[in-house]
Design an enzyme around this catalytic site. Structure first.
Site, PDB file in Angstrom:
ATOM      1  N   GLY A  12      28.180  40.888  44.217  1.00 38.19           N
ATOM      2  CA  GLY A  12      29.653  40.886  44.242  1.00 38.19           C
ATOM      3  C   GLY A  12      30.227  41.374  42.929  1.00 38.19           C
ATOM      4  O   GLY A  12      31.302  40.950  42.508  1.00 38.19           O
ATOM      5  N   LEU A  14      31.619  44.074  41.907  1.00 29.31           N
ATOM      6  CA  LEU A  14      32.829  44.897  41.810  1.00 29.31           C
ATOM      7  C   LEU A  14      34.104  44.069  41.938  1.00 29.31           C
ATOM      8  O   LEU A  14      35.206  44.591  41.885  1.00 29.31           O
ATOM      9  CB  LEU A  14      32.816  45.992  42.882  1.00 29.31           C
ATOM     10  N   GLY A  15      33.960  42.757  42.108  1.00 29.63           N
ATOM     11  CA  GLY A  15      35.118  41.891  42.293  1.00 29.63           C
ATOM     12  C   GLY A  15      35.799  41.520  40.987  1.00 29.63           C
ATOM     13  O   GLY A  15      35.453  42.020  39.907  1.00 29.63           O
ATOM     14  N   GLN A  16      36.791  40.634  41.105  1.00 22.94           N
ATOM     15  CA  GLN A  16      37.614  40.269  39.941  1.00 22.94           C
ATOM     16  C   GLN A  16      36.751  39.724  38.802  1.00 22.94           C
ATOM     17  O   GLN A  16      36.872  40.155  37.655  1.00 22.94           O
ATOM     18  CB  GLN A  16      38.667  39.220  40.349  1.00 22.94           C
ATOM     19  N   ASP A  38      26.935  45.293  45.146  1.00 23.07           N
ATOM     20  CA  ASP A  38      28.095  44.892  45.942  1.00 23.07           C
ATOM     21  C   ASP A  38      27.930  45.530  47.318  1.00 23.07           C
ATOM     22  O   ASP A  38      27.119  46.433  47.491  1.00 23.07           O
ATOM     23  CB  ASP A  38      29.400  45.359  45.279  1.00 23.07           C
ATOM     24  N   ASP A  56      24.155  44.135  50.883  1.00 17.81           N
ATOM     25  CA  ASP A  56      24.871  43.072  51.604  1.00 17.81           C
ATOM     26  C   ASP A  56      24.075  41.783  51.401  1.00 17.81           C
ATOM     27  O   ASP A  56      22.899  41.710  51.771  1.00 17.81           O
ATOM     28  CB  ASP A  56      24.927  43.459  53.089  1.00 17.81           C
ATOM     29  N   TYR A 146      36.925  28.243  53.377  1.00 11.80           N
ATOM     30  CA  TYR A 146      36.419  28.585  52.039  1.00 11.80           C
ATOM     31  C   TYR A 146      35.969  27.311  51.311  1.00 11.80           C
ATOM     32  O   TYR A 146      34.874  27.266  50.735  1.00 11.80           O
ATOM     33  CB  TYR A 146      37.539  29.293  51.272  1.00 11.80           C
ATOM     34  N   LYS A 150      32.303  26.017  49.959  1.00  8.65           N
ATOM     35  CA  LYS A 150      32.065  25.685  48.546  1.00  8.65           C
ATOM     36  C   LYS A 150      31.392  24.318  48.422  1.00  8.65           C
ATOM     37  O   LYS A 150      30.479  24.141  47.609  1.00  8.65           O
ATOM     38  CB  LYS A 150      33.373  25.751  47.747  1.00  8.65           C
ATOM     39  N   ILE A 176      41.547  32.160  38.566  1.00 10.30           N
ATOM     40  CA  ILE A 176      41.225  32.998  37.401  1.00 10.30           C
ATOM     41  C   ILE A 176      42.274  34.113  37.267  1.00 10.30           C
ATOM     42  O   ILE A 176      42.562  34.824  38.233  1.00 10.30           O
ATOM     43  CB  ILE A 176      39.810  33.612  37.537  1.00 10.30           C
TER      44      ILE A 176
HETATM   45  P1  NAD Z   1      36.333  38.925  44.631  1.00  9.38           P
HETATM   46  O1  NAD Z   1      36.831  38.802  46.023  1.00  9.38           O
HETATM   47  O2  NAD Z   1      37.197  39.592  43.636  1.00  9.38           O
HETATM   48  O3  NAD Z   1      34.923  39.639  44.619  1.00  9.38           O
HETATM   49  C1  NAD Z   1      33.928  39.331  45.554  1.00  9.38           C
HETATM   50  C2  NAD Z   1      33.056  40.559  45.721  1.00  9.38           C
HETATM   51  O4  NAD Z   1      32.076  40.248  46.723  1.00  9.38           O
HETATM   52  C3  NAD Z   1      33.811  41.794  46.195  1.00  9.38           C
HETATM   53  O5  NAD Z   1      33.591  42.884  45.328  1.00  9.38           O
HETATM   54  C4  NAD Z   1      33.251  42.076  47.587  1.00  9.38           C
HETATM   55  O6  NAD Z   1      33.155  43.446  47.897  1.00  9.38           O
HETATM   56  C5  NAD Z   1      31.879  41.424  47.484  1.00  9.38           C
HETATM   57  N1  NAD Z   1      31.329  41.051  48.805  1.00  9.38           N
HETATM   58  C6  NAD Z   1      31.970  40.502  49.865  1.00  9.38           C
HETATM   59  N2  NAD Z   1      31.112  40.335  50.878  1.00  9.38           N
HETATM   60  C7  NAD Z   1      29.902  40.770  50.458  1.00  9.38           C
HETATM   61  C8  NAD Z   1      28.623  40.858  51.044  1.00  9.38           C
HETATM   62  N3  NAD Z   1      28.402  40.456  52.317  1.00  9.38           N
HETATM   63  N4  NAD Z   1      27.593  41.350  50.311  1.00  9.38           N
HETATM   64  C9  NAD Z   1      27.806  41.769  49.034  1.00  9.38           C
HETATM   65  N5  NAD Z   1      29.005  41.734  48.428  1.00  9.38           N
HETATM   66  C10 NAD Z   1      30.033  41.234  49.138  1.00  9.38           C
HETATM   67  O7  NAD Z   1      35.949  37.445  44.147  1.00  9.38           O
HETATM   68  P2  NAD Z   1      35.894  36.865  42.663  1.00  9.38           P
HETATM   69  O8  NAD Z   1      37.232  36.341  42.354  1.00  9.38           O
HETATM   70  O9  NAD Z   1      35.260  37.821  41.748  1.00  9.38           O
HETATM   71  O10 NAD Z   1      34.971  35.595  42.925  1.00  9.38           O
HETATM   72  C11 NAD Z   1      33.617  35.530  42.542  1.00  9.38           C
HETATM   73  C12 NAD Z   1      33.121  34.120  42.812  1.00  9.38           C
HETATM   74  O11 NAD Z   1      33.914  33.188  42.070  1.00  9.38           O
HETATM   75  C13 NAD Z   1      33.235  33.682  44.278  1.00  9.38           C
HETATM   76  O12 NAD Z   1      32.166  32.833  44.595  1.00  9.38           O
HETATM   77  C14 NAD Z   1      34.520  32.892  44.304  1.00  9.38           C
HETATM   78  O13 NAD Z   1      34.527  31.939  45.333  1.00  9.38           O
HETATM   79  C15 NAD Z   1      34.476  32.220  42.950  1.00  9.38           C
HETATM   80  N6  NAD Z   1      35.783  31.787  42.471  1.00  9.38           N
HETATM   81  C16 NAD Z   1      36.724  32.701  42.115  1.00  9.38           C
HETATM   82  C17 NAD Z   1      37.962  32.266  41.682  1.00  9.38           C
HETATM   83  C18 NAD Z   1      39.038  33.228  41.264  1.00  9.38           C
HETATM   84  O14 NAD Z   1      40.174  32.787  40.999  1.00  9.38           O
HETATM   85  N7  NAD Z   1      38.768  34.511  41.173  1.00  9.38           N
HETATM   86  C19 NAD Z   1      38.229  30.889  41.615  1.00  9.38           C
HETATM   87  C20 NAD Z   1      37.263  29.989  42.025  1.00  9.38           C
HETATM   88  C21 NAD Z   1      36.020  30.452  42.434  1.00  9.38           C
HETATM   89  N1  SER Z   2      41.160  31.685  43.328  1.00 11.49           N
HETATM   90  C1  SER Z   2      40.428  31.166  44.437  1.00 11.49           C
HETATM   91  C2  SER Z   2      41.238  31.262  45.686  1.00 11.49           C
HETATM   92  O1  SER Z   2      42.435  31.156  45.571  1.00 11.49           O
HETATM   93  C3  SER Z   2      40.061  29.730  44.195  1.00 11.49           C
HETATM   94  O2  SER Z   2      38.753  29.562  44.514  1.00 11.49           O
HETATM   95  O3  SER Z   2      40.685  31.395  46.730  1.00 11.49           O
END
Ligand code: NAD
Ligand code: SER
Length: 323
Positions: A12, A14-16, A38, A56, A146, A150, A176
């Site tokens: 994952g 490429l995500g945030q 990703d 995946d 979700y 978790k 975040i």
């Molecule tokens: P995001 O949605 O920005 O990134 C998730 C990435 O996972 C994406 O790039 C997506 O393309 C990839 N993805 C989705 N399905 C997939 C699959 N089947 N195989 C491979 N890749 C796949 O999420 P994020 O904010 O970067 O979150 C990362 C982790 O942190 C997650 O577990 C999320 O639950 C956790 N988290 C994030 C936040 C937040 O505010 N950003 C808060 C609490 C927890």
């Molecule tokens: N930032 C995340 C959401 O809102 C918290 O896990 O889903």
């Protein structure tokens, strides 16, 4: 201080969070030691500096192949479906979050990996949880899919630790906030989008009410927490997959007021949608004393310092034509 070399896989990526964690990991361990993956394949130039695999996480054999081919010993498992997208498609959320984690843990056990990181979230809590200064050990009865994934993920991680000795670690990240990669479908996304719109259009329509308070954290603190927890000696940890983590809490109205100090003409209107109910089921503030005591967690940013930095960075990006 020199750190031990690791061969790392980020899922994952490429995500945030992944897009910024990757840069921090490469700086710490070397470009050649951080492989990113990703499901999506559109990689930014900044992330192309190292190896990238389309994978995946629901496909265990693909994950195993990547781990073997690159001799991976540590996984940062970030691939997931977040809360708002998860409520629109609960089946997808269960599949990606649970199958993806189980596949990662199975590979970690079979390939005898050194360490795994998988984040949990404030979404693990629910409407019956005490909402202020939410304790480490408390009621975990979330009302979103979700959140269900978790809680199950925390339990599964701790099971793999006690049953199979997989050294998995995780934090319950708050919302975040960051300026590089937009968030991917969460409830706390308003606290990021509001900054972008303050710079771009001076107006924002907020999807939660003005008095909605949630725990939040600036990305540099989230990265620091992740790296610090993964470096902590195993013997100092009593918890594994489920550390409460906090930095700051504020209402949407307080956030808008802080931004207005820098952008006086900024206007916000509040039009709560289905995400209001999700926000109302989560804590307002978090007790993170276990993280502080077990691995020395301490955040650096508060609302004022984060806001100043966010607006400066987004202004630079806007002027460069990137927004
Ligand atoms: P995001 O949605 O920005 O990134 C998730 C990435 O996972 C994406 O790039 C997506 O393309 C990839 N993805 C989705 N399905 C997939 C699959 N089947 N195989 C491979 N890749 C796949 O999420 P994020 O904010 O970067 O979150 C990362 C982790 O942190 C997650 O577990 C999320 O639950 C956790 N988290 C994030 C936040 C937040 O505010 N950003 C808060 C609490 C927890
Ligand atoms: N930032 C995340 C959401 O809102 C918290 O896990 O889903």
């Amino acid at each position: 201080m020199a750190c031990e070399t690791r061969k790392i896989l980020v899922t994952g990526a490429l995500g945030q969070i992944g897009s910024e964690l990757t840069i921090a990991l490469r700086k710490k361990y070397g470009n050649e030691n951080v492989v990113i993956s990703d499901m999506r394949s559109k990689v930014t130039d900044e992330l192309l500096a190292g190896h990238f695999e389309v994978a995946d996480v629901c496909n265990q054999s693909v994950l195993r192949k990547v781990v073997r081919e690159h001799d991976i010993d540590t996984v940062y498992h970030l691939a997931a479906i977040l809360s708002a997208t998860g409520e629109r498609d609960p089946h997808l959320c269960w599949r990606v979050n649970m199958e993806g984690l189980r596949n990662t843990l199975e590979v970690a056990r079979d390939e005898e990996l050194y360490r795994v990181f998988c984040p949990s979230s404030i979404a693990a809590f629910g409407p019956d949880t005490p909402r202020d200064d939410t304790p480490q050990e408390t009621v975990l009865r979330p009302s979103t899919m979700y959140g269900v994934t978790k809680v199950c993920g925390e339990l599964l991680g701790d099971y793999y630790f006690s049953k199979f000795g997989v050294d998995i670690r995780g934090v319950r990240y708050p919302g975040i906030i960051s300026y590089k990669t937009p968030p991917g479908g969460g409830t706390t996304d308003y606290a990021v989008a509001i900054y972008y719109e303050a710079i771009k259009s001076r107006r924002y329509e907020c999807f939660v009410s003005k008095d909605t308070v949630l725990p939040m954290m600036y990305m540099p603190d989230a990265i620091k927490a992740t790296l610090d927890l993964m470096e902590a000696p195993l013997e100092s940890l009593k918890h594994h997959s489920d550390f409460n983590l906090a930095a700051m809490s504020f209402s949407a109205g307080e956030l808008a007021a802080e931004i207005k100090k820098h952008v006086p003409e900024f206007e916000v209107v509040y039009k709560p949608d289905f995400r209001q109910k999700i926000a109302d089921s989560w804590p307002r503030s978090i007790d993170d004393s276990a993280a502080r005591n077990e691995w020395g967690w301490k955040p650096e940013y508060d609302l004022a310092t984060m806001t100043k930095d966010m607006l400066e960075k987004l202004k630079e990006r806007h002027e460069a034509g990137e927004l």
